[in-house]
Design an enzyme around this catalytic site. Structure first.
Site, short mmCIF file in Angstrom:
data_model
loop_
_atom_site.label_atom_id
_atom_site.label_comp_id
_atom_site.label_asym_id
_atom_site.label_seq_id
_atom_site.Cartn_x
_atom_site.Cartn_y
_atom_site.Cartn_z
N MET A 26 7.23 66.34 111.30
CA MET A 26 7.07 64.88 110.62
C MET A 26 8.11 64.46 109.75
O MET A 26 8.57 65.11 109.01
CB MET A 26 5.72 64.92 109.91
CG MET A 26 4.62 65.40 110.77
SD MET A 26 2.90 65.76 109.88
CE MET A 26 3.00 67.14 109.07
N CYS A 136 8.54 61.44 120.40
CA CYS A 136 8.30 60.39 119.49
C CYS A 136 8.43 59.13 120.15
O CYS A 136 9.15 58.72 120.59
CB CYS A 136 9.41 60.46 118.19
SG CYS A 136 9.16 59.27 116.89
N LYS A 179 9.79 69.40 122.74
CA LYS A 179 8.08 69.05 122.34
C LYS A 179 8.15 67.45 123.40
O LYS A 179 8.86 66.64 123.31
CB LYS A 179 8.01 68.49 120.97
CG LYS A 179 6.62 67.97 120.66
CD LYS A 179 6.44 68.22 119.05
CE LYS A 179 5.26 67.83 118.68
NZ LYS A 179 4.61 66.45 118.89
N HIS A 207 2.23 67.46 123.17
CA HIS A 207 1.16 66.48 122.35
C HIS A 207 0.35 65.89 123.47
O HIS A 207 0.70 65.29 124.35
CB HIS A 207 2.28 65.56 121.56
CG HIS A 207 1.34 64.61 120.79
ND1 HIS A 207 1.96 63.98 119.87
CD2 HIS A 207 0.01 64.22 120.77
CE1 HIS A 207 1.09 63.43 119.11
NE2 HIS A 207 -0.23 63.55 119.54
N GLY A 242 -2.19 67.93 118.61
CA GLY A 242 -3.12 66.76 118.87
C GLY A 242 -4.50 67.08 118.65
O GLY A 242 -5.23 67.80 119.17
N ASP A 243 -5.00 66.29 117.28
CA ASP A 243 -6.26 66.58 116.97
C ASP A 243 -6.79 68.09 116.56
O ASP A 243 -7.57 68.57 116.96
CB ASP A 243 -7.30 66.00 117.77
CG ASP A 243 -7.28 64.77 117.93
OD1 ASP A 243 -6.69 64.02 116.96
OD2 ASP A 243 -7.83 64.08 118.66
#
Length: 413
Positions: A26, A136, A179, A207, A242-243
């Protein structure tokens, strides 16, 4: 007769992503204090913030005896002008060689095999792996053909991974990973995963959202079993993102969908104690986590703008301390506000070094203004200056953040 599942060999200085719950890359929430806190609370591995290849190329590696960190710094470009005064080097990347040893994955933003290799060589000896950001969706990444834009140029992405495996991974004996995000159809996703797994990478993170999807939209997990199966076929470890809310859920989802582990992003940003299991007590209340974050940020002399942003994530928007911290201008002031008396002397010293609070001078003001216009530093997640705190409307449920608990009681003060 039993058969052994194929596995890409894990290099001597690398790390296996299997059975791991990790901190996601991040931009602002992946700086050193956040990574160290995630590790303290049980993260198996941590990803640093995406750092653009060109931002790292040309940096100087130095050991910082004050913070016991390894710093990668460079002089600002100055727009091609001849500097009229002594310039302070910009900090591009900071890591802790002891506390992060064997557990830090460096994520690179790139759209060039040549530049990717040149940048990766600079940091390879200090990390356990290099991860290519191909997921991203932000314009600062995709506009340069990086991030999610690489999903549209799979041959280029594969060539970047192959170059990194051959010219960095094999030489420094670390793993190379990638990723990505989901494509429009399962067939497209499968074809991409097969192509990437054939490059020699040791890990792949998926993701579970498509490029246009925003974090508020529910993650799509219908393709996970297929992706995990392809990764197993090639012997590549597969993480899901993801979540994912906490360690227990990550392990449960990994078992349900056949992936090798989980990656936590936003939940770790608001409370990194999410890496604790229920048996360990689960989430800690925000005052205790906030105190530990400030202590860690002071120890590594973290940029105040980044620290202030993260405090805005950790402290609930309806808590009285939230508005107080929003107006703070340095470590000493925030420690006084939160009654962290044992940290005051250290906070004052760091304020003096960084030119914060009472030590904020005209020179500091000019340095902040210059840093705000440095595009390379911004792309590398090195934004400086005062950071606007996020709206309380986007915050997690208050029950998860310890609202209503006395800060002094929760911190044992």
């Amino acid at each position: 007769m039993t058969t052994t599942a194929r596995r890409v060999p894990i290099p001597r200085n690398g790390v296996d992503y299997r059975r791991k719950v990790v901190l996601a890359p991040m931009v602002r929430s992946g700086e050193l204090p956040s990574r160290l806190l995630a590790l303290k609370y049980g993260a198996d591995l941590v990803w640093g913030p995406e750092t653009i290849d060109r931002a790292l190329i040309g940096t100087t590696r130095r050991y910082n005896s004050d913070t016991q960190t390894v710093d990668f710094t460079r002089l600002p470009s100055n727009g091609g002008r001849v500097p009229t005064e002594v310039q302070k080097e910009s900090l591009i990347y900071r890591l802790h060689p002891t506390r992060e040893h064997g557990r830090l994955i460096y994520q690179i933003g790139t759209s060039s095999p040549t530049l990717a290799v040149e940048a990766a060589k600079i940091v390879a000896a200090d990390v356990a792996g290099i991860d290519v950001n191909a997921g991203c969706p932000k314009p600062f990444s995709t506009s340069g053909g990086m991030g999610a834009a690489l999903l549209r140029t799979p041959d280029l992405l594969a060539s970047i991974l192959e170059a990194l495996v051959k010219e960095v991974g094999e030489i420094w004996e670390i793993g190379i990973s990638v990723k990505i995000r989901l494509l429009e159809t399962p067939e497209q996703t499968e074809a991409l995963v097969r192509k990437l797994c054939g490059t020699g990478i040791t890990g792949l993170t998926i993701h579970c959202r498509t490029t246009p999807m925003r974090p508020r939209e529910r993650a799509i997990r219908e393709q996970l079993k297929m992706i995990a199966s392809v990764c197993r076929e090639y012997g590549v470890a597969c993480l899901m993102n993801g979540d994912v809310d906490d360690r227990d859920q990550a392990l449960q989802l990994a078992q349900e969908f056949g992936v090798d582990g989980g990656m936590i992003a936003t939940k770790a940003e608001s409370n990194p104690s999410c890496f604790r299991t229920k048996e360990q007590g689960g989430l800690l209340f925000w005052p205790e986590v906030t105190r530990e974050y400030i202590k860690t940020a002071i120890e590594v002399e973290n940029r105040w703008g980044n620290t202030k942003y993260l405090l805005g994530q950790l402290i609930p928007g309806k808590a009285p301390d939230y508005k107080k911290v929003a107006g703070s201008k340095g470590y000493q002031e925030v420690c006084e506000m939160l009654m962290l008396e044992d940290l005051l002397d250290q906070a004052r010293d760091v304020d003096r070094k960084l030119g914060l609070g009472a030590y904020y001078t005209d020179t500091s003001r000019k340095a902040v203004a210059k840093a705000k216009t440095n595009q390379s530093a911004r792309a590398a997640g090195q934004k400086s200056g005062r950071i606007r705190l996020p709206s309380s409307e986007t915050r997690n449920p208050l029950a998860e953040r310890g609202v209503g608990v006395s800060p002094a009681l929760a911190m044992g003060l």
